[in-house]
Design a protein around this motif. Structure first.
Motif, PDB file in Angstrom:
ATOM      1  N   ARG A   1      -3.610  73.338  34.512  1.00 13.95           N
ATOM      2  CA  ARG A   1      -2.187  73.109  34.233  1.00 13.95           C
ATOM      3  C   ARG A   1      -1.400  72.770  35.489  1.00 13.95           C
ATOM      4  N   ILE A   2      -0.485  71.818  35.349  1.00 10.62           N
ATOM      5  CA  ILE A   2       0.408  71.413  36.439  1.00 10.62           C
ATOM      6  C   ILE A   2       1.841  71.785  36.070  1.00 10.62           C
ATOM      7  N   LEU A   3       2.541  72.420  36.991  1.00 17.60           N
ATOM      8  CA  LEU A   3       3.964  72.700  36.818  1.00 17.60           C
ATOM      9  C   LEU A   3       4.771  71.604  37.509  1.00 17.60           C
ATOM     10  N   TYR A   4       5.900  71.282  36.924  1.00 23.60           N
ATOM     11  CA  TYR A   4       6.805  70.298  37.519  1.00 23.60           C
ATOM     12  C   TYR A   4       8.230  70.758  37.240  1.00 23.60           C
TER      13      TYR A   4
ATOM     14  N   GLY B   1       6.392  59.105  38.155  1.00 27.18           N
ATOM     15  CA  GLY B   1       5.632  57.917  37.788  1.00 27.18           C
ATOM     16  C   GLY B   1       5.487  57.785  36.291  1.00 27.18           C
ATOM     17  N   LEU B   2       4.854  56.682  35.868  1.00 25.72           N
ATOM     18  CA  LEU B   2       4.822  56.365  34.440  1.00 25.72           C
ATOM     19  C   LEU B   2       3.421  56.127  33.873  1.00 25.72           C
ATOM     20  N   THR B   3       2.367  56.336  34.664  1.00 24.27           N
ATOM     21  CA  THR B   3       1.030  56.337  34.076  1.00 24.27           C
ATOM     22  C   THR B   3       0.799  57.688  33.406  1.00 24.27           C
ATOM     23  N   THR B   4      -0.270  57.807  32.635  1.00 24.20           N
ATOM     24  CA  THR B   4      -0.396  58.961  31.747  1.00 24.20           C
ATOM     25  C   THR B   4      -0.373  60.299  32.490  1.00 24.20           C
ATOM     26  N   GLY B   5      -1.097  60.397  33.606  1.00 28.77           N
ATOM     27  CA  GLY B   5      -1.090  61.656  34.345  1.00 28.77           C
ATOM     28  C   GLY B   5       0.267  61.960  34.944  1.00 28.77           C
ATOM     29  N   SER B   6       0.834  60.990  35.647  1.00 30.84           N
ATOM     30  CA  SER B   6       2.139  61.215  36.274  1.00 30.84           C
ATOM     31  C   SER B   6       3.234  61.362  35.225  1.00 30.84           C
ATOM     32  N   LEU B   7       3.063  60.707  34.087  1.00 31.84           N
ATOM     33  CA  LEU B   7       4.022  60.855  32.991  1.00 31.84           C
ATOM     34  C   LEU B   7       4.017  62.292  32.462  1.00 31.84           C
ATOM     35  N   SER B   8       2.869  62.953  32.566  1.00 30.88           N
ATOM     36  CA  SER B   8       2.766  64.338  32.098  1.00 30.88           C
ATOM     37  C   SER B   8       3.651  65.276  32.890  1.00 30.88           C
ATOM     38  N   VAL B   9       3.996  64.886  34.130  1.00 29.55           N
ATOM     39  CA  VAL B   9       4.856  65.731  34.956  1.00 29.55           C
ATOM     40  C   VAL B   9       6.209  65.056  35.169  1.00 29.55           C
TER      41      VAL B   9
ATOM     42  N   LEU C   1      -1.246  65.493  29.684  1.00 32.11           N
ATOM     43  CA  LEU C   1      -1.944  66.614  30.304  1.00 32.11           C
ATOM     44  C   LEU C   1      -1.244  67.925  29.984  1.00 32.11           C
ATOM     45  N   PRO C   2      -1.967  69.045  30.026  1.00 32.39           N
ATOM     46  CA  PRO C   2      -1.295  70.344  29.860  1.00 32.39           C
ATOM     47  C   PRO C   2      -0.351  70.578  31.034  1.00 32.39           C
ATOM     48  N   ASP C   3       0.884  70.871  30.743  1.00 34.21           N
ATOM     49  CA  ASP C   3       1.900  70.958  31.782  1.00 34.21           C
ATOM     50  C   ASP C   3       3.012  71.893  31.349  1.00 34.21           C
TER      51      ASP C   3
ATOM     52  N   VAL D   1      -2.671  77.804  36.392  1.00 35.30           N
ATOM     53  CA  VAL D   1      -1.880  76.770  37.062  1.00 35.30           C
ATOM     54  C   VAL D   1      -2.620  76.259  38.286  1.00 35.30           C
ATOM     55  N   ALA D   2      -2.808  74.949  38.343  1.00 34.58           N
ATOM     56  CA  ALA D   2      -3.448  74.314  39.492  1.00 34.58           C
ATOM     57  C   ALA D   2      -2.453  74.050  40.607  1.00 34.58           C
ATOM     58  N   ALA D   3      -1.229  73.626  40.231  1.00 35.61           N
ATOM     59  CA  ALA D   3      -0.272  73.216  41.261  1.00 35.61           C
ATOM     60  C   ALA D   3       1.133  73.110  40.686  1.00 35.61           C
ATOM     61  N   LEU D   4       2.085  73.127  41.586  1.00 34.20           N
ATOM     62  CA  LEU D   4       3.456  72.724  41.303  1.00 34.20           C
ATOM     63  C   LEU D   4       3.702  71.439  42.071  1.00 34.20           C
ATOM     64  N   ILE D   5       4.148  70.390  41.373  1.00 39.42           N
ATOM     65  CA  ILE D   5       4.539  69.150  42.036  1.00 39.42           C
ATOM     66  C   ILE D   5       6.054  69.078  42.056  1.00 39.42           C
ATOM     67  N   VAL D   6       6.622  68.738  43.216  1.00 39.47           N
ATOM     68  CA  VAL D   6       8.074  68.792  43.368  1.00 39.47           C
ATOM     69  C   VAL D   6       8.554  67.702  44.320  1.00 39.47           C
ATOM     70  N   GLU D   7       9.669  67.092  43.981  1.00 39.24           N
ATOM     71  CA  GLU D   7      10.384  66.225  44.906  1.00 39.24           C
ATOM     72  C   GLU D   7      11.343  67.107  45.704  1.00 39.24           C
ATOM     73  N   PRO D   8      11.252  67.124  47.025  1.00 36.79           N
ATOM     74  CA  PRO D   8      12.196  67.943  47.801  1.00 36.79           C
ATOM     75  C   PRO D   8      13.653  67.584  47.509  1.00 36.79           C
ATOM     76  N   ILE D   9      13.907  66.314  47.228  1.00 39.62           N
ATOM     77  CA  ILE D   9      15.193  65.875  46.684  1.00 39.62           C
ATOM     78  C   ILE D   9      14.869  64.992  45.487  1.00 39.62           C
ATOM     79  N   GLN D  10      15.307  65.397  44.308  1.00 41.58           N
ATOM     80  CA  GLN D  10      14.979  64.639  43.111  1.00 41.58           C
ATOM     81  C   GLN D  10      15.687  63.284  43.116  1.00 41.58           C
ATOM     82  N   GLY D  11      14.930  62.243  42.810  1.00 37.54           N
ATOM     83  CA  GLY D  11      15.528  60.921  42.740  1.00 37.54           C
ATOM     84  C   GLY D  11      16.522  60.795  41.604  1.00 37.54           C
TER      85      GLY D  11
END
Length: 461
Positions: free
Chosen positions: A144-147, A154-162, A176-178, A198-208
């Motif tokens: 599992r990935i947290l976001y 992003g907009l491909t299937t994996g990045s779209l999951s987060v 993906l499970p998220d 949970v495998a990871a948290l993905i984060v933008e330090p400043i959200q676009g």
């Protein structure tokens, strides 16, 4: 009959058909949208932070191709590097050798994040994110990935999951499970980590989207929580990296933050060649590439190509030699302070935020009755219309290109080329002031255009 291909002749003959060609063969909604809001310009050439139309009028670029043109368009050093690498006739992409350019760029890139050890090169920001997600899941053995809410990765299937915006995700499930967590909410993060998957948290330090910065101390505290539960911190620096926020990476504004994986793309090639990079710790790469049998377990056909690598080396050289990051801090502070000073003048102007040359201008509900009724009319039709009402006259009347920072947001995002100067800042502030004066004048062309936007919004529902 000549068999040579003449690109210049082709553009001279067919270039005027650009909008018709897009309508016929590409996304038909793009030219339709551009016509509707009056963005259907014809730009003939570009240099630095400026576009030029057929009449020679210059347009100030405060968008940088969504952040790709960090050094502006056609920087001479990067341009020369691209010509040089083409003229060298390298044996590129044989796939069964080790060319020097990828190693040289990785070495140079890693000097800016000394706690990281290795690099995977792909072709885009979304590929950099996909790589990080795959590596995190494999290295931790967890799915599992947290976001964060409102994230964009992003907009491909994996990045779209987060991706934290349902408008992008709707209709593309299953993903993906998220799990989404609020940016800055450590309690929710801790509860999710307690579940052990949970495998990871993905984060933008400043959200676009909206230009929202992680609260002070959040990244460091999140990192400690993640490591306590044997999970990883992924920093998505696709938009915020390479000097954009006044440090080489945005996570470096906070002491003690050392992400396990960092995603880079956009400005790395100076806008010339698609490129992406995922930087990571040695143990993660060695776990993914654990044997010769797994040597190609994650790869990209065009990854590490000579053109992208040469451009990347040139970009990093320019950033160092021209002290780009220091310039961003100075110019960004000037722009932000000049805009912040306008908040007390204009009741429709709610907030100015961001770091370096990544600035969000937010509009909000005015206090006066007349403006409040007009604001309510726009909000009832579609949230985000007022911000669009500002963006359009900035281009049409003042020849300045900006963008609304996400669907249904009353926020304009400024991410200009990092090489804009004080004159560019003053030009933008003067134009923005004129647009705000018009919006607050009681009459004004802006509100007439707002009626057009309302009709489009209602028709599009």
């Amino acid at each position: 009959m000549s068999t040579e291909f003449d690109l210049g002749a082709l553009l001279a003959e067919r270039g005027a058909e650009r909008y018709e060609l897009h309508t016929e063969y590409l996304n038909p909604q793009l030219p339709r949208m551009l016509h509707t809001i009056g963005f259907d310009k014809v730009y003939e050439r570009a240099e630095g932070a400026h576009f030029y139309d057929a009449d020679g009028n210059d347009h100030l670029d405060m968008l940088a191709g969504f952040g790709v043109m960090g050094l502006g368009r056609h920087h001479p050093v990067v341009r020369k590097a691209l010509h040089d690498v083409l003229d060298l006739d390298l044996a590129d992409l044989t796939r069964f050798d080790c060319q020097p350019l990828p190693g040289l760029l990785a070495e140079r890139l890693l000097t800016h994040s000394p706690h990281l050890d290795r690099v995977f090169f792909g072709n885009s920001g979304t590929e950099a994110v996909e790589t990080a997600l795959k590596f995190a899941r494999y290295a931790t053995g967890k799915p599992r990935i947290l976001y964060c809410d409102h994230a964009f990765h992003g907009l491909t299937t994996g990045s779209l999951s987060v991706n934290g915006e349902s408008g992008f995700r709707d209709g593309f499930a299953p993903l993906l499970p998220d799990t989404a967590v609020p940016l800055g909410d450590l309690d929710t993060l801790a509860r999710e980590l307690m579940k052990g998957d949970v495998a990871a948290l993905i984060v933008e330090p400043i959200q676009g989207k909206g230009v929202h910065e992680a609260p002070p101390g959040y990244l460091r505290a999140a990192q400690e929580l993640l490591h306590k539960h044997k999970a990883l911190l992924i920093a998505d620096e696709v938009q915020t990296g390479l000097g954009r926020t006044g440090d080489f990476y945005a996570y470096q504004h906070e002491d003690g933050v050392e992400p396990d994986l960092v995603c880079v793309a956009k400005a790395l090639s100076g806008g010339y060649v698609p490129v992406g990079a995922t930087l990571g710790k040695d143990w993660i790469f060695k776990k993914v590439y654990s044997s010769m049998d797994r040597v190609l377990v994650h790869s990209a056909s065009f990854g590490s190509n000579a053109q992208a690598m040469a451009c990347g080396l040139a970009v990093l050289s320019v950033m160092e030699n021209e002290q780009i990051v220091a310039g961003v801090r100075k110019t960004g502070e000037l722009l932000k302070s000049r805009l912040t000073a306008l908040i007390d003048t204009y009741e429709l102007l709610a907030d100015v935020r961001g770091r370096g040359l990544m600035i969000g201008i937010e509009f909000g509900r005015p206090s006066s009755l007349k403006l409040r009724s007009r604001w309510a009319m726009l909000q009832a039709a579609r949230k985000g219309l007022f911000a669009q009402m500002v963006v359009v006259p900035l281009l049409q009347r003042h020849r300045i290109l900006t963008q609304v920072s996400g669907d249904h947001l009353e926020v304009i995002k400024l991410i200009p080329p990092l090489i804009i100067d004080e004159a560019d800042v003053e030009r933008f502030v003067a134009a923005f002031t004129a647009v705000m004066d018009d919006a607050h004048s009681g009459g004004g062309l802006m509100w007439d255009f707002g009626k057009t936007l309302i009709k489009q919004a209602v028709a599009g529902r």
